[in-house]
Design a protein around this motif. Structure first.
Motif, PDB file in Angstrom:
ATOM      1  N   THR A   5       0.773  -1.317  -0.147  1.00 26.20           N
ATOM      2  CA  THR A   5       0.061   0.037   0.149  1.00 26.20           C
ATOM      3  C   THR A   5       0.895   1.244   0.043  1.00 26.20           C
ATOM      4  O   THR A   5       2.063   1.019   0.044  1.00 26.20           O
ATOM      5  CB  THR A   5      -0.765  -0.041   1.063  1.00 26.20           C
ATOM      6  N   TRP A  22      -2.097   6.339  -1.589  1.00 25.25           N
ATOM      7  CA  TRP A  22      -3.569   5.571  -1.790  1.00 25.25           C
ATOM      8  C   TRP A  22      -4.428   6.012  -0.724  1.00 25.25           C
ATOM      9  O   TRP A  22      -5.522   6.380  -0.902  1.00 25.25           O
ATOM     10  CB  TRP A  22      -3.144   4.109  -2.006  1.00 25.25           C
ATOM     11  N   ARG A  48      -7.924   7.692  -0.848  1.00 28.82           N
ATOM     12  CA  ARG A  48      -9.022   7.162  -0.787  1.00 28.82           C
ATOM     13  C   ARG A  48      -9.685   7.158   0.653  1.00 28.82           C
ATOM     14  O   ARG A  48     -10.919   6.959   0.778  1.00 28.82           O
ATOM     15  CB  ARG A  48      -8.961   5.610  -1.022  1.00 28.82           C
ATOM     16  N   THR A  49      -9.036   7.329   1.632  1.00 29.31           N
ATOM     17  CA  THR A  49      -9.797   7.440   3.226  1.00 29.31           C
ATOM     18  C   THR A  49      -9.630   8.921   3.739  1.00 29.31           C
ATOM     19  O   THR A  49     -10.195   9.029   4.773  1.00 29.31           O
ATOM     20  CB  THR A  49      -9.230   6.380   3.728  1.00 29.31           C
ATOM     21  N   CYS A  54     -21.265   0.708  14.103  1.00 34.32           N
ATOM     22  CA  CYS A  54     -20.576   2.109  14.241  1.00 34.32           C
ATOM     23  C   CYS A  54     -21.555   3.090  14.550  1.00 34.32           C
ATOM     24  O   CYS A  54     -21.295   4.113  15.058  1.00 34.32           O
ATOM     25  CB  CYS A  54     -19.670   2.400  12.749  1.00 34.32           C
ATOM     26  N   ARG A  70      -4.461  -5.540   3.142  1.00 34.42           N
ATOM     27  CA  ARG A  70      -4.683  -4.313   3.069  1.00 34.42           C
ATOM     28  C   ARG A  70      -6.013  -3.406   2.964  1.00 34.42           C
ATOM     29  O   ARG A  70      -5.878  -2.092   3.128  1.00 34.42           O
ATOM     30  CB  ARG A  70      -3.577  -3.879   1.970  1.00 34.42           C
ATOM     31  N   MET A  90     -15.000  -7.187   4.968  1.00 39.48           N
ATOM     32  CA  MET A  90     -15.966  -6.134   4.365  1.00 39.48           C
ATOM     33  C   MET A  90     -15.899  -5.984   2.960  1.00 39.48           C
ATOM     34  O   MET A  90     -14.694  -6.049   2.453  1.00 39.48           O
ATOM     35  CB  MET A  90     -15.255  -4.803   4.824  1.00 39.48           C
ATOM     36  N   GLY A 115     -15.959  -3.259   0.673  1.00 41.52           N
ATOM     37  CA  GLY A 115     -15.634  -2.218   1.010  1.00 41.52           C
ATOM     38  C   GLY A 115     -16.495  -0.899  -0.096  1.00 41.52           C
ATOM     39  O   GLY A 115     -17.015  -0.073   0.539  1.00 41.52           O
ATOM     40  N   ARG A 116     -16.352  -1.387  -1.420  1.00 38.17           N
ATOM     41  CA  ARG A 116     -17.278  -0.706  -2.312  1.00 38.17           C
ATOM     42  C   ARG A 116     -18.531  -0.559  -1.888  1.00 38.17           C
ATOM     43  O   ARG A 116     -19.066   0.446  -2.069  1.00 38.17           O
ATOM     44  CB  ARG A 116     -16.755  -1.180  -3.771  1.00 38.17           C
ATOM     45  N   PHE A 151     -19.398   1.333   1.172  1.00 34.53           N
ATOM     46  CA  PHE A 151     -19.241   2.987   0.754  1.00 34.53           C
ATOM     47  C   PHE A 151     -20.390   3.580   0.338  1.00 34.53           C
ATOM     48  O   PHE A 151     -21.054   4.537   0.968  1.00 34.53           O
ATOM     49  CB  PHE A 151     -18.082   2.930  -0.069  1.00 34.53           C
ATOM     50  N   HIS A 170     -19.938  10.052  11.860  1.00 35.54           N
ATOM     51  CA  HIS A 170     -19.181   8.835  12.279  1.00 35.54           C
ATOM     52  C   HIS A 170     -17.972   9.109  11.259  1.00 35.54           C
ATOM     53  O   HIS A 170     -18.013   9.230  10.004  1.00 35.54           O
ATOM     54  CB  HIS A 170     -19.814   7.469  11.757  1.00 35.54           C
ATOM     55  N   ALA A 195     -15.350   7.295   9.478  1.00 35.53           N
ATOM     56  CA  ALA A 195     -14.973   5.978   8.585  1.00 35.53           C
ATOM     57  C   ALA A 195     -13.943   6.531   7.395  1.00 35.53           C
ATOM     58  O   ALA A 195     -13.070   5.740   7.273  1.00 35.53           O
ATOM     59  CB  ALA A 195     -16.117   5.334   8.020  1.00 35.53           C
ATOM     60  N   ASN A 196     -14.499   7.349   6.882  1.00 30.43           N
ATOM     61  CA  ASN A 196     -13.594   7.738   5.639  1.00 30.43           C
ATOM     62  C   ASN A 196     -13.980   9.072   5.159  1.00 30.43           C
ATOM     63  O   ASN A 196     -15.169   9.578   5.019  1.00 30.43           O
ATOM     64  CB  ASN A 196     -14.045   6.814   4.468  1.00 30.43           C
ATOM     65  N   ARG A 250     -13.917  10.783   2.291  1.00 28.73           N
ATOM     66  CA  ARG A 250     -14.810  10.809   1.103  1.00 28.73           C
ATOM     67  C   ARG A 250     -16.427  10.589   1.486  1.00 28.73           C
ATOM     68  O   ARG A 250     -17.187  11.168   0.875  1.00 28.73           O
ATOM     69  CB  ARG A 250     -14.304   9.934   0.004  1.00 28.73           C
ATOM     70  N   ASN A 276     -10.769   4.902  11.496  1.00 31.06           N
ATOM     71  CA  ASN A 276     -12.152   4.552  11.770  1.00 31.06           C
ATOM     72  C   ASN A 276     -12.214   3.567  13.275  1.00 31.06           C
ATOM     73  O   ASN A 276     -11.756   2.671  13.389  1.00 31.06           O
ATOM     74  CB  ASN A 276     -12.627   3.560  10.837  1.00 31.06           C
ATOM     75  N   PHE A 314     -23.332   5.057  10.884  1.00 29.79           N
ATOM     76  CA  PHE A 314     -23.645   3.932   9.785  1.00 29.79           C
ATOM     77  C   PHE A 314     -22.573   3.036  10.000  1.00 29.79           C
ATOM     78  O   PHE A 314     -21.367   3.047  10.104  1.00 29.79           O
ATOM     79  CB  PHE A 314     -23.651   4.528   8.523  1.00 29.79           C
TER      80      PHE A 314
HETATM   81  C1  COA Z   1     -12.287   0.414   1.657  1.00 35.78           C
HETATM   82  C2  COA Z   1     -12.109   1.845   0.645  1.00 35.78           C
HETATM   83  C3  COA Z   1     -11.281   2.707   1.230  1.00 35.78           C
HETATM   84  C4  COA Z   1     -11.696   1.292  -0.541  1.00 35.78           C
HETATM   85  O1  COA Z   1     -11.753   2.356  -1.373  1.00 35.78           O
HETATM   86  P1  COA Z   1     -12.165   2.234  -2.834  1.00 35.78           P
HETATM   87  O2  COA Z   1     -12.178   3.459  -3.630  1.00 35.78           O
HETATM   88  O3  COA Z   1     -13.699   1.630  -2.963  1.00 35.78           O
HETATM   89  O4  COA Z   1     -11.375   1.168  -3.760  1.00 35.78           O
HETATM   90  P2  COA Z   1     -11.893  -0.276  -4.186  1.00 35.78           P
HETATM   91  O5  COA Z   1     -12.088  -1.278  -3.079  1.00 35.78           O
HETATM   92  O6  COA Z   1     -12.570  -0.134  -5.187  1.00 35.78           O
HETATM   93  O7  COA Z   1     -10.155  -0.980  -4.662  1.00 35.78           O
HETATM   94  C5  COA Z   1      -9.374  -0.199  -5.681  1.00 35.78           C
HETATM   95  C6  COA Z   1      -8.194  -0.709  -5.984  1.00 35.78           C
HETATM   96  O8  COA Z   1      -7.305  -0.417  -4.627  1.00 35.78           O
HETATM   97  C7  COA Z   1      -6.761  -1.712  -4.039  1.00 35.78           C
HETATM   98  N1  COA Z   1      -6.516  -1.549  -2.884  1.00 35.78           N
HETATM   99  C8  COA Z   1      -7.324  -1.786  -1.847  1.00 35.78           C
HETATM  100  N2  COA Z   1      -6.978  -1.604  -0.391  1.00 35.78           N
HETATM  101  C9  COA Z   1      -5.915  -0.981  -0.836  1.00 35.78           C
HETATM  102  C10 COA Z   1      -4.419  -0.503  -0.111  1.00 35.78           C
HETATM  103  N3  COA Z   1      -4.753  -0.412   1.192  1.00 35.78           N
HETATM  104  N4  COA Z   1      -3.535   0.020  -0.695  1.00 35.78           N
HETATM  105  C11 COA Z   1      -3.590   0.101  -2.042  1.00 35.78           C
HETATM  106  N5  COA Z   1      -4.274  -0.549  -2.853  1.00 35.78           N
HETATM  107  C12 COA Z   1      -5.670  -0.990  -2.223  1.00 35.78           C
HETATM  108  C13 COA Z   1      -7.895  -2.686  -4.447  1.00 35.78           C
HETATM  109  O9  COA Z   1      -7.261  -4.039  -4.422  1.00 35.78           O
HETATM  110  C14 COA Z   1      -8.435  -2.344  -5.937  1.00 35.78           C
HETATM  111  O10 COA Z   1      -7.526  -2.867  -6.707  1.00 35.78           O
HETATM  112  P3  COA Z   1      -7.954  -3.607  -8.086  1.00 35.78           P
HETATM  113  O11 COA Z   1      -8.842  -2.269  -8.737  1.00 35.78           O
HETATM  114  O12 COA Z   1      -6.632  -4.063  -8.804  1.00 35.78           O
HETATM  115  O13 COA Z   1      -8.809  -4.506  -7.813  1.00 35.78           O
HETATM  116  C15 COA Z   1     -13.842   2.147   0.391  1.00 35.78           C
HETATM  117  O14 COA Z   1     -14.392   1.358  -0.214  1.00 35.78           O
HETATM  118  C16 COA Z   1     -14.215   2.370   1.648  1.00 35.78           C
HETATM  119  O15 COA Z   1     -13.913   3.386   2.394  1.00 35.78           O
HETATM  120  N6  COA Z   1     -15.394   1.706   2.035  1.00 35.78           N
HETATM  121  C17 COA Z   1     -16.177   1.948   3.217  1.00 35.78           C
HETATM  122  C18 COA Z   1     -15.442   1.309   4.459  1.00 35.78           C
HETATM  123  C19 COA Z   1     -16.104   1.866   5.662  1.00 35.78           C
HETATM  124  O16 COA Z   1     -16.200   2.786   6.026  1.00 35.78           O
HETATM  125  N7  COA Z   1     -16.325   0.943   6.566  1.00 35.78           N
HETATM  126  C20 COA Z   1     -16.892   1.069   7.800  1.00 35.78           C
HETATM  127  C21 COA Z   1     -18.199   1.441   7.395  1.00 35.78           C
HETATM  128  S1  COA Z   1     -18.527   1.873   9.401  1.00 35.78           S
END
Ligand code: COA
Length: 311
Positions: free
Chosen positions: A29, A33, A37-38, A109, A147, A196, A198-199, A202, A233, A235-236, A238, A263, A293
């Motif tokens: 990671t 990234w 993303r977070t 959460c 990751r 989870m 994740g997508r 989200f 909450h 979590a992220n 975004r 989170n 959520f």
């Molecule tokens: C988990 C989260 C950050 C991922 O972000 P995203 O933009 O949805 O990313 P995706 O899951 O689509 O993954 C995109 C790519 O990044 C990769 N990836 C995932 N985690 C990674 C990390 N830590 N570092 C680098 N790459 C990573 C994935 O494998 C994927 O690769 P691929 O396209 O080759 O398959 C996001 O989905 C999220 O925040 N979800 C909600 C999580 C949450 O808040 N949960 C608790 C609710 S209480």
């Protein structure tokens, strides 16, 4: 009817800091990234759910100037108890010598908002002093090699003291909901690590948080423009940005701690609240919107008027 007011607040974060650089060193990671993303740059990890809960509760009681022997009820929200039986609330109660009842809430959460609504109801039925503490140590139940989850979570506890006061109601509107049909999107299998999608989580988090916040505002007859502080909450970043956009709420009116904490599950809202109060971001009479959520899937929102409001 007696009304509740929040008269004490507390937060506890473990000492150990886990930075994105630390994660980069052991996982495939990157800081870039994770930040993009977070919005998370570091988290605090370590300690136990009970230990953090005791620390936050002690601080909230001290800020309220309250003797533990006069508490009527302690509600602890946790999804990550140190042990399944007995309730974490009993362990916290024993450690601090609290009087009254003790019970746990496990609602993902959103758990703090659930517990706050319950505590408000308890005061409406005649209890005088209710403590609500949320404590979670999710870092213990994520796969350190995964990751997709290991970068997201941290540990913390937050606590508030509610007291019965004469005056206007504190809780103006609320909304609680659950969709057990979607429970498999975020869960911990017995003895295993958190799974989870994740997508999908989200997507649902944005939709449900915004809808729930809107429902609570409508019930409270409060327009979003009147909200002084939004405590979502954490979590992220975004997710928070997307929710604010849907609500028409400027980001500057949101309390943000996710960058420093990751989170922390149900602890995130009361920790953010405690920090907001300490930073002087809340004044007497301010309208506060909280929204959570999480696993369940559950959601919960509350609209509060901050401070003691004499009749
Ligand atoms: C988990 C989260 C950050 C991922 O972000 P995203 O933009 O949805 O990313 P995706 O899951 O689509 O993954 C995109 C790519 O990044 C990769 N990836 C995932 N985690 C990674 C990390 N830590 N570092 C680098 N790459 C990573 C994935 O494998 C994927 O690769 P691929 O396209 O080759 O398959 C996001 O989905 C999220 O925040 N979800 C909600 C999580 C949450 O808040 N949960 C608790 C609710 S209480």
């Amino acid at each position: 009817m007696p009304c509740a007011a929040i008269t004490g607040w507390g937060a506890a974060l473990p000492d150990q800091v886990l930075t994105n650089a630390d994660l980069e060193a052991r996982l495939d990671t990157s800081d870039r990234w994770i930040v993009e993303r977070t919005g998370i740059r570091e988290r605090r990890v370590g300690g136990t759910t009970t230990g953090l809960a005791v620390q936050a509760t002690r601080q909230a009681l001290s800020r309220a100037g309250m003797d533990p022997a006069v508490v009527d009820l302690l509600i602890v929200s946790t999804n990550t108890p140190d042990q399944p039986v007995p309730a974490t609330a009993s362990l916290v109660q024993g450690e601090l010598g609290l009087a009254g009842g003790a019970m746990d809430v496990n609602s993902g959460c959103s758990g703090f908002v659930y517990a706050l609504v319950l505590a408000n109801g308890a005061i409406a039925t005649g209890l005088e002093r209710v403590v609500v503490t949320a404590s979670d140590t999710v870092s213990r139940i994520v796969d350190p090699e995964d990751r997709s989850t290991a970068v997201l979570f941290g540990d913390a506890a937050g606590s508030v003291v509610l007291e019965a006061v004469p005056g206007e109601p504190m809780l103006l509107g609320w909304d609680l909901g659950a969709d057990g049909g979607a429970a498999s999107l975020l869960y911990q299998p017995r003895g295993g690590y958190v799974y989870m999608d994740g997508r999908e989580v989200f997507r649902r988090a944005v939709r449900a948080t915004a809808a729930s916040a809107q429902a609570a505002l409508e019930r409270a007859k409060v327009d979003v423009s009147e909200v002084a502080l939004f405590i979502p909450h954490q979590a992220n970043l975004r997710i928070i940005e997307a929710v604010c956009q849907r609500l028409g709420l400027p980001m500057e009116r949101s309390m943000l701690i996710v960058e420093r904490t990751g989170n922390t599950s149900s602890a995130s809202i009361p920790v953010a609240l405690a920090e907001a109060v300490e930073e002087g971001r809340l004044s007497e009479g301010d309208l506060v919107l909280m929204s959570g959520f999480g696993a369940g899937m559950t959601w919960g929102s509350a609209v509060l008027r901050w401070g003691r409001r004499p009749a």
